[in-house]
Motif scaffolding. Sequence first.
Motif, PDB file in Angstrom:
ATOM      1  N   SER A 186      -6.869  -7.261   6.721  1.00 59.05           N
ATOM      2  CA  SER A 186      -5.966  -7.682   5.499  1.00 59.05           C
ATOM      3  C   SER A 186      -5.564  -6.472   4.678  1.00 59.05           C
ATOM      4  N   ALA A 187      -6.814  -5.886   4.200  1.00 61.03           N
ATOM      5  CA  ALA A 187      -6.619  -4.632   3.308  1.00 61.03           C
ATOM      6  C   ALA A 187      -5.627  -3.365   4.182  1.00 61.03           C
ATOM      7  N   GLU A 188      -6.191  -3.346   5.448  1.00 59.23           N
ATOM      8  CA  GLU A 188      -5.211  -2.217   6.165  1.00 59.23           C
ATOM      9  C   GLU A 188      -3.713  -2.753   6.270  1.00 59.23           C
ATOM     10  N   ALA A 189      -3.286  -4.219   6.225  1.00 55.07           N
ATOM     11  CA  ALA A 189      -2.003  -4.508   6.584  1.00 55.07           C
ATOM     12  C   ALA A 189      -1.451  -4.385   4.865  1.00 55.07           C
ATOM     13  N   ARG A 190      -2.136  -4.520   3.853  1.00 53.98           N
ATOM     14  CA  ARG A 190      -1.517  -4.293   2.823  1.00 53.98           C
ATOM     15  C   ARG A 190      -1.334  -2.765   2.281  1.00 53.98           C
ATOM     16  N   VAL A 191      -2.165  -1.859   2.861  1.00 56.44           N
ATOM     17  CA  VAL A 191      -1.816  -0.447   2.702  1.00 56.44           C
ATOM     18  C   VAL A 191      -0.557  -0.030   3.449  1.00 56.44           C
ATOM     19  N   ARG A 192      -0.510  -0.624   4.668  1.00 55.22           N
ATOM     20  CA  ARG A 192       0.716  -0.371   5.517  1.00 55.22           C
ATOM     21  C   ARG A 192       2.086  -0.858   4.797  1.00 55.22           C
ATOM     22  N   ALA A 193       1.866  -2.024   4.187  1.00 56.61           N
ATOM     23  CA  ALA A 193       3.042  -2.354   3.485  1.00 56.61           C
ATOM     24  C   ALA A 193       3.243  -1.618   2.371  1.00 56.61           C
ATOM     25  N   ALA A 194       2.215  -1.126   1.616  1.00 58.04           N
ATOM     26  CA  ALA A 194       2.780  -0.529   0.286  1.00 58.04           C
ATOM     27  C   ALA A 194       3.351   0.787   0.725  1.00 58.04           C
ATOM     28  N   VAL A 195       2.916   1.515   2.018  1.00 63.67           N
ATOM     29  CA  VAL A 195       3.367   2.625   2.441  1.00 63.67           C
ATOM     30  C   VAL A 195       5.015   2.534   2.817  1.00 63.67           C
ATOM     31  N   ARG A 196       5.138   1.656   3.372  1.00 63.11           N
ATOM     32  CA  ARG A 196       6.587   1.049   3.757  1.00 63.11           C
ATOM     33  C   ARG A 196       7.529   0.810   2.569  1.00 63.11           C
ATOM     34  N   GLY A 197       6.876   0.432   1.461  1.00 65.20           N
ATOM     35  CA  GLY A 197       7.493   0.278   0.564  1.00 65.20           C
ATOM     36  C   GLY A 197       7.914   1.651  -0.463  1.00 65.20           C
ATOM     37  N   GLY A 198       7.334   2.538  -0.049  1.00 66.04           N
ATOM     38  CA  GLY A 198       7.566   3.987  -0.730  1.00 66.04           C
ATOM     39  C   GLY A 198       6.340   4.389  -1.522  1.00 66.04           C
ATOM     40  N   MET A 199       5.085   3.913  -1.361  1.00 73.54           N
ATOM     41  CA  MET A 199       4.007   4.454  -2.155  1.00 73.54           C
ATOM     42  C   MET A 199       3.377   5.515  -1.142  1.00 73.54           C
ATOM     43  N   ARG A 200       2.893   6.532  -1.927  1.00 78.91           N
ATOM     44  CA  ARG A 200       2.170   7.539  -1.267  1.00 78.91           C
ATOM     45  C   ARG A 200       0.904   6.935  -0.659  1.00 78.91           C
ATOM     46  N   LEU A 201       0.505   7.384   0.551  1.00 81.83           N
ATOM     47  CA  LEU A 201      -0.564   6.957   1.360  1.00 81.83           C
ATOM     48  C   LEU A 201      -1.919   7.032   0.745  1.00 81.83           C
ATOM     49  N   ASP A 202      -2.109   8.193  -0.063  1.00 76.53           N
ATOM     50  CA  ASP A 202      -3.388   8.533  -0.760  1.00 76.53           C
ATOM     51  C   ASP A 202      -3.304   7.450  -1.927  1.00 76.53           C
ATOM     52  N   GLU A 203      -2.209   7.140  -2.451  1.00 74.69           N
ATOM     53  CA  GLU A 203      -2.144   6.104  -3.735  1.00 74.69           C
ATOM     54  C   GLU A 203      -2.396   4.458  -3.084  1.00 74.69           C
ATOM     55  N   ARG A 205      -3.921   3.857  -0.385  1.00 75.32           N
ATOM     56  CA  ARG A 205      -5.396   3.731  -0.022  1.00 75.32           C
ATOM     57  C   ARG A 205      -6.046   3.148  -1.142  1.00 75.32           C
ATOM     58  N   LYS A 206      -5.938   4.159  -2.344  1.00 71.63           N
ATOM     59  CA  LYS A 206      -6.884   3.784  -3.424  1.00 71.63           C
ATOM     60  C   LYS A 206      -6.547   2.343  -3.946  1.00 71.63           C
ATOM     61  N   ALA A 207      -5.308   2.073  -4.062  1.00 75.61           N
ATOM     62  CA  ALA A 207      -5.127   0.952  -4.674  1.00 75.61           C
ATOM     63  C   ALA A 207      -5.767  -0.442  -3.948  1.00 75.61           C
ATOM     64  N   HIS A 208      -5.862  -0.095  -2.657  1.00 75.73           N
ATOM     65  CA  HIS A 208      -6.452  -1.406  -1.986  1.00 75.73           C
ATOM     66  C   HIS A 208      -7.822  -0.988  -1.365  1.00 75.73           C
ATOM     67  N   GLY A 209      -8.451  -0.018  -1.926  1.00 72.58           N
ATOM     68  CA  GLY A 209     -10.114  -0.068  -1.597  1.00 72.58           C
ATOM     69  C   GLY A 209     -10.097   0.469  -0.112  1.00 72.58           C
ATOM     70  N   TYR A 210      -9.057   1.417   0.478  1.00 74.66           N
ATOM     71  CA  TYR A 210      -9.381   1.686   1.747  1.00 74.66           C
ATOM     72  C   TYR A 210     -10.693   2.180   2.129  1.00 74.66           C
ATOM     73  N   HIS A 211     -10.990   3.154   1.339  1.00 73.44           N
ATOM     74  CA  HIS A 211     -12.380   4.171   1.642  1.00 73.44           C
ATOM     75  C   HIS A 211     -13.471   3.499   1.554  1.00 73.44           C
ATOM     76  N   GLN A 212     -13.531   1.969   1.157  1.00 80.57           N
ATOM     77  CA  GLN A 212     -14.767   1.314   1.058  1.00 80.57           C
ATOM     78  C   GLN A 212     -14.787   0.422   2.119  1.00 80.57           C
ATOM     79  N   LEU A 213     -13.659   0.077   2.837  1.00 78.71           N
ATOM     80  CA  LEU A 213     -13.594  -0.763   4.035  1.00 78.71           C
ATOM     81  C   LEU A 213     -14.915  -0.696   5.063  1.00 78.71           C
ATOM     82  N   GLN A 214     -15.210   0.691   5.358  1.00 76.06           N
ATOM     83  CA  GLN A 214     -16.143   0.838   6.311  1.00 76.06           C
ATOM     84  C   GLN A 214     -17.555   1.251   5.994  1.00 76.06           C
ATOM     85  N   THR A 215     -17.669   1.293   4.350  1.00 78.44           N
ATOM     86  CA  THR A 215     -18.848   1.915   4.056  1.00 78.44           C
ATOM     87  C   THR A 215     -20.009   0.796   4.077  1.00 78.44           C
TER      88      THR A 215
END
Length: 218
Positions: A186-203, A205-215
Amino acid sequence: MNDDPHVQRAARLDTAALSDALDKLGIVRQCHRVKPRDPSFRMAGRAWTLLYGPAGSPPGTVGDYIDDVPPGSVIVLDNGGRDNATVWGDILTEIAHRRGIAGTVIDGICRDVALCLELNYPVFSKDHWMRTGKDRVQVEATGVPVNVGDARVSPGDIVKGDADGVVIIPKEHEARVLDTAEAIDSAEARVRAAVRGGMRLDEARKAHGYHQLQTRAS
């Protein structure tokens, strides 16, 4: 269609999300170097296990077990990673397909790949080659814990396979693994949707906690 709700949940997830969930929970159950014979193969079901060993004198059978496997199961064959003799071929593929078996996973090799491709019957193995296992290996036990690609598989564990390989979801942890994998998906789907909407990838990922997903969870 398998009516087991946890198998259905696993079927909707990909092995990458499940692998990340296993890592997060500190559970090592990714089957190293076990691949689909065709990238289109997908399977999910509960493990029915069989262990092979070197043939004795006189040699035992390579196995006439197929009619005892419940429909919807994944047949998991531990052939010790052997690449010099196969333990699965066209007769087993045809019967397994007809009986509604979900797929076959082999710590070793298979043969007669053409038929599994024709029938779209999922076979996952380390490779394929034609030489028979007859008089080279024999059945040691069924319904016991086995090893596939350095992953322990117990009878009843959920086995999920797709283009990226095979993961095992231990029965005693399956609710936690599935919950975690669904949250990651679900988090990865939100990241992809945000990028499609024009958000930078780093932003995104940060907004949706991407880097904590596999921690690793504490």
